[in-house]
Design an enzyme around this catalytic site. Structure first.
Site, mmCIF file in Angstrom:
data_model
loop_
_atom_site.group_PDB
_atom_site.id
_atom_site.type_symbol
_atom_site.label_atom_id
_atom_site.label_comp_id
_atom_site.label_asym_id
_atom_site.label_seq_id
_atom_site.Cartn_x
_atom_site.Cartn_y
_atom_site.Cartn_z
ATOM 1 C CG HIS A 33 -1.765 1.205 1.381
ATOM 2 N ND1 HIS A 33 -3.112 1.220 1.058
ATOM 3 C CD2 HIS A 33 -1.472 2.460 1.828
ATOM 4 C CE1 HIS A 33 -3.601 2.426 1.289
ATOM 5 N NE2 HIS A 33 -2.632 3.194 1.773
ATOM 6 C CD GLU A 34 1.651 3.826 3.576
ATOM 7 O OE1 GLU A 34 2.134 4.889 3.130
ATOM 8 O OE2 GLU A 34 0.487 3.741 3.997
ATOM 9 C CG HIS A 37 0.249 5.965 -0.936
ATOM 10 N ND1 HIS A 37 -0.879 6.348 -1.637
ATOM 11 C CD2 HIS A 37 -0.212 5.430 0.234
ATOM 12 C CE1 HIS A 37 -1.960 6.063 -0.941
ATOM 13 N NE2 HIS A 37 -1.578 5.498 0.207
#
Length: 227
Positions: A33-34, A37
């Site tokens: 997820h990170e 980003h």
């Protein structure tokens, strides 16, 4: 938080292996997820995450202890936010929204792939008397936890409340002055969000949204919903 209390009251050492699998699945969901980003921001012109080492797959670069605990126990949580400098974007509001969406989209993709693999395992798993069954059953469980937690992380982060990803998407649609005014109070809104999470007020709607997505993905990949 009601869900955490339930977890603590029902904890059994015999189930330790399953909680370890949940922890491993949570770390996988959080890390991907990170870095999603970070790579989205990099593609749009901001190298802040890259310079600060946040494109790494190392879990310690991304986990927030409380967010990870909630992921394992409640199925919803958060990670340490990837630093982003909007000034490096050509179109700050639009590119910030795209960067914010990259995390939840990555989680939905992870969940879909995990359920597709779980569906495959479901079809090839031998009779329960076979030793191989135990191995494949463990892999199936891990894939299910990965899908469940990944969807939970995506759904939670799509809430349009700061500092969650959904707020950045919502703000991109607002006039600049309103956007800047909201940013001033982001800290206080974040505290209110934390209180809602801790009291368990968001548990029911988030669980319903997570189940709806899991049912949809399961139907697409042909995994029986009752599982």
């Amino acid at each position: 938080m009601g869900t955490v209390e339930t977890f603590l009251n029902s904890f059994d050492l015999s189930n330790l292996i399953y909680y370890l699998m949940r922890a491993a699945a949570a770390l996988l969901c959080i890390v991907l997820h990170e870095i999603s980003h970070g790579y989205a921001a990099l593609a749009l012109g901001d190298q802040t995450a890259k310079r600060m080492g946040r494109l790494s797959l190392h879990p310690l670069h991304h986990i927030d202890p409380l967010g990870l605990l909630l992921m394992i126990t409640a199925g919803f949580g958060w990670a340490k936010p990837v630093p982003v400098n909007m000034n490096h974007f050509k179109n700050p509001k639009r590119d910030m929204a795209l960067t914010a969406l990259a995390g939840p989209v990555a989680n939905f993709v992870i969940a879909f792939v995990a359920l597709a693999l779980a569906s495959l395992l479901y079809r090839v798993t031998p009779p329960q008397s076979d030793l191989l069954f135990e191995v494949l059953d463990g892999a199936f469980t891990f894939l299910f936890y990965t899908a469940m937690l990944s969807v939970g992380l995506a759904v939670f982060n799509l809430i349009p409340i700061p500092p969650l990803d959904g707020s950045k998407v919502l703000f991109s649609l607002l006039p600049n002055q309103i956007y800047l005014n909201i940013l001033r109070y982001e800290r206080y809104v974040s505290l209110a969000l934390f209180a809602l999470v801790w009291m368990g007020i968001l548990d029911a709607p988030l669980s319903a949204a997570r189940m709806a997505v899991l049912r949809l993905f399961s139907a697409v990949v042909g995994l029986p919903v009752y599982l």
